[in-house]
Design a protein around this motif. Structure first.
Motif, PDB file in Angstrom:
ATOM      1  N   MET A   1       0.822  -1.175   0.000  1.00  0.00           N
ATOM      2  CA  MET A   1       0.000   0.000   0.000  1.00  0.00           C
ATOM      3  C   MET A   1       0.876   1.253   0.000  1.00  0.00           C
ATOM      4  N   ARG A   2       1.998   1.201   0.680  1.00  0.00           N
ATOM      5  CA  ARG A   2       2.879   2.375   0.745  1.00  0.00           C
ATOM      6  C   ARG A   2       3.412   2.759  -0.634  1.00  0.00           C
ATOM      7  N   LEU A   3       3.730   1.774  -1.450  1.00  0.00           N
ATOM      8  CA  LEU A   3       4.230   2.075  -2.797  1.00  0.00           C
ATOM      9  C   LEU A   3       3.156   2.742  -3.640  1.00  0.00           C
ATOM     10  N   ALA A   4       1.919   2.304  -3.517  1.00  0.00           N
ATOM     11  CA  ALA A   4       0.822   2.934  -4.254  1.00  0.00           C
ATOM     12  C   ALA A   4       0.616   4.367  -3.764  1.00  0.00           C
ATOM     13  N   GLN A   5       0.705   4.587  -2.467  1.00  0.00           N
ATOM     14  CA  GLN A   5       0.574   5.934  -1.925  1.00  0.00           C
ATOM     15  C   GLN A   5       1.706   6.827  -2.440  1.00  0.00           C
ATOM     16  N   ALA A   6       2.929   6.308  -2.421  1.00  0.00           N
ATOM     17  CA  ALA A   6       4.074   7.086  -2.905  1.00  0.00           C
ATOM     18  C   ALA A   6       3.912   7.421  -4.382  1.00  0.00           C
ATOM     19  N   HIS A   7       3.409   6.481  -5.155  1.00  0.00           N
ATOM     20  CA  HIS A   7       3.189   6.715  -6.580  1.00  0.00           C
ATOM     21  C   HIS A   7       2.171   7.845  -6.798  1.00  0.00           C
ATOM     22  N   VAL A   8       1.079   7.813  -6.045  1.00  0.00           N
ATOM     23  CA  VAL A   8       0.041   8.831  -6.185  1.00  0.00           C
ATOM     24  C   VAL A   8       0.567  10.204  -5.768  1.00  0.00           C
ATOM     25  N   LEU A   9       1.332  10.251  -4.698  1.00  0.00           N
ATOM     26  CA  LEU A   9       1.808  11.534  -4.185  1.00  0.00           C
ATOM     27  C   LEU A   9       2.930  12.147  -5.017  1.00  0.00           C
ATOM     28  N   THR A  10       3.799  11.301  -5.584  1.00  0.00           N
ATOM     29  CA  THR A  10       4.978  11.838  -6.283  1.00  0.00           C
ATOM     30  C   THR A  10       4.912  11.685  -7.790  1.00  0.00           C
ATOM     31  N   HIS A  11       4.101  10.777  -8.271  1.00  0.00           N
ATOM     32  CA  HIS A  11       4.014  10.457  -9.709  1.00  0.00           C
ATOM     33  C   HIS A  11       5.355   9.963 -10.250  1.00  0.00           C
TER      34      HIS A  11
ATOM     35  N   TRP B   1      -5.727  -0.891  -5.407  1.00  0.00           N
ATOM     36  CA  TRP B   1      -6.483  -0.833  -6.666  1.00  0.00           C
ATOM     37  C   TRP B   1      -7.064   0.571  -6.869  1.00  0.00           C
ATOM     38  N   GLN B   2      -7.683   1.114  -5.820  1.00  0.00           N
ATOM     39  CA  GLN B   2      -8.276   2.446  -5.915  1.00  0.00           C
ATOM     40  C   GLN B   2      -7.210   3.526  -6.088  1.00  0.00           C
ATOM     41  N   LEU B   3      -6.110   3.416  -5.359  1.00  0.00           N
ATOM     42  CA  LEU B   3      -5.033   4.392  -5.492  1.00  0.00           C
ATOM     43  C   LEU B   3      -4.448   4.402  -6.906  1.00  0.00           C
ATOM     44  N   LEU B   4      -4.422   3.237  -7.538  1.00  0.00           N
ATOM     45  CA  LEU B   4      -3.860   3.135  -8.888  1.00  0.00           C
ATOM     46  C   LEU B   4      -4.841   3.568  -9.969  1.00  0.00           C
ATOM     47  N   GLY B   5      -6.069   3.849  -9.602  1.00  0.00           N
ATOM     48  CA  GLY B   5      -7.040   4.321 -10.587  1.00  0.00           C
ATOM     49  C   GLY B   5      -8.067   3.290 -10.990  1.00  0.00           C
TER      50      GLY B   5
ATOM     51  N   TRP C   1      -9.973   0.053 -12.546  1.00  0.00           N
ATOM     52  CA  TRP C   1      -9.924  -0.682 -13.808  1.00  0.00           C
ATOM     53  C   TRP C   1      -9.175   0.082 -14.893  1.00  0.00           C
ATOM     54  N   SER C   2      -9.336   1.390 -14.942  1.00  0.00           N
ATOM     55  CA  SER C   2      -8.739   2.183 -16.020  1.00  0.00           C
ATOM     56  C   SER C   2      -7.459   2.900 -15.591  1.00  0.00           C
ATOM     57  N   GLY C   3      -6.819   2.429 -14.531  1.00  0.00           N
ATOM     58  CA  GLY C   3      -5.581   3.046 -14.073  1.00  0.00           C
ATOM     59  C   GLY C   3      -4.493   2.980 -15.139  1.00  0.00           C
ATOM     60  N   SER C   4      -3.655   3.985 -15.178  1.00  0.00           N
ATOM     61  CA  SER C   4      -2.606   4.061 -16.206  1.00  0.00           C
ATOM     62  C   SER C   4      -1.605   2.911 -16.119  1.00  0.00           C
ATOM     63  N   LEU C   5      -1.529   2.300 -14.966  1.00  0.00           N
ATOM     64  CA  LEU C   5      -0.628   1.154 -14.808  1.00  0.00           C
ATOM     65  C   LEU C   5      -1.017   0.007 -15.735  1.00  0.00           C
ATOM     66  N   PHE C   6      -2.281  -0.035 -16.146  1.00  0.00           N
ATOM     67  CA  PHE C   6      -2.801  -1.131 -16.957  1.00  0.00           C
ATOM     68  C   PHE C   6      -2.951  -0.772 -18.435  1.00  0.00           C
ATOM     69  N   ASP C   7      -2.325   0.322 -18.874  1.00  0.00           N
ATOM     70  CA  ASP C   7      -2.481   0.801 -20.249  1.00  0.00           C
ATOM     71  C   ASP C   7      -1.867  -0.111 -21.311  1.00  0.00           C
ATOM     72  N   ASP C   8      -0.691  -0.646 -21.042  1.00  0.00           N
ATOM     73  CA  ASP C   8      -0.010  -1.444 -22.068  1.00  0.00           C
ATOM     74  C   ASP C   8      -0.324  -2.931 -21.900  1.00  0.00           C
ATOM     75  N   ASP C   9       0.221  -3.734 -22.785  1.00  0.00           N
ATOM     76  CA  ASP C   9      -0.059  -5.184 -22.761  1.00  0.00           C
ATOM     77  C   ASP C   9       0.378  -5.830 -21.446  1.00  0.00           C
ATOM     78  N   ALA C  10       1.558  -5.445 -20.955  1.00  0.00           N
ATOM     79  CA  ALA C  10       2.048  -6.007 -19.693  1.00  0.00           C
ATOM     80  C   ALA C  10       1.124  -5.618 -18.546  1.00  0.00           C
ATOM     81  N   GLY C  11       0.637  -4.389 -18.559  1.00  0.00           N
ATOM     82  CA  GLY C  11      -0.287  -3.937 -17.529  1.00  0.00           C
ATOM     83  C   GLY C  11      -1.621  -4.665 -17.584  1.00  0.00           C
ATOM     84  N   GLN C  12      -2.088  -4.929 -18.785  1.00  0.00           N
ATOM     85  CA  GLN C  12      -3.346  -5.668 -18.936  1.00  0.00           C
ATOM     86  C   GLN C  12      -3.198  -7.104 -18.452  1.00  0.00           C
TER      87      GLN C  12
END
Length: 84
Positions: free
Chosen positions: A1-11, A55-59, A61-72
């Motif tokens: 959860m901390r990594l997701a929080q850090a990602h949201v706060l710092t991009h 999941w919610q922190l990452l956005g 279903w449509s979170g940007s982490l899942f944009d490419d084939d590896a993310g899907q």
């Protein structure tokens, strides 16, 4: 959860990359319904609560982490782990 929080706060990509690495590692080492990570109801509940927050922190279903084939593929594996 901390990594997701850090990602949201710092991009910063390093946090999302580390999160993906840890999640992929867990999914590989602990396939659904195999091993002790699946035998305890409290273990399952704790993991699901944390994963829902991530999941919610990452956005979601449509979170940007899942944009490419590896993310899907990651999203599919992650959801399979939850719904199995």
């Amino acid at each position: 959860m901390r990594l997701a929080q850090a990602h949201v706060l710092t991009h910063e990509g390093r946090y999302s990359a580390a999160l993906v690495e840890q999640l992929e590692s867990w999914l590989t080492q602990c396939p659904p319904e195999v091993g002790q990570n699946w035998t305890s109801a409290s273990e399952l509940a704790d993991r699901l609560i944390n994963w829902c927050i991530v999941w919610q922190l990452l956005g979601g279903w449509s979170g940007s982490l899942f944009d490419d084939d590896a993310g899907q593929l990651l999203r599919a594996r992650w959801l399979e782990s939850i719904f199995s």
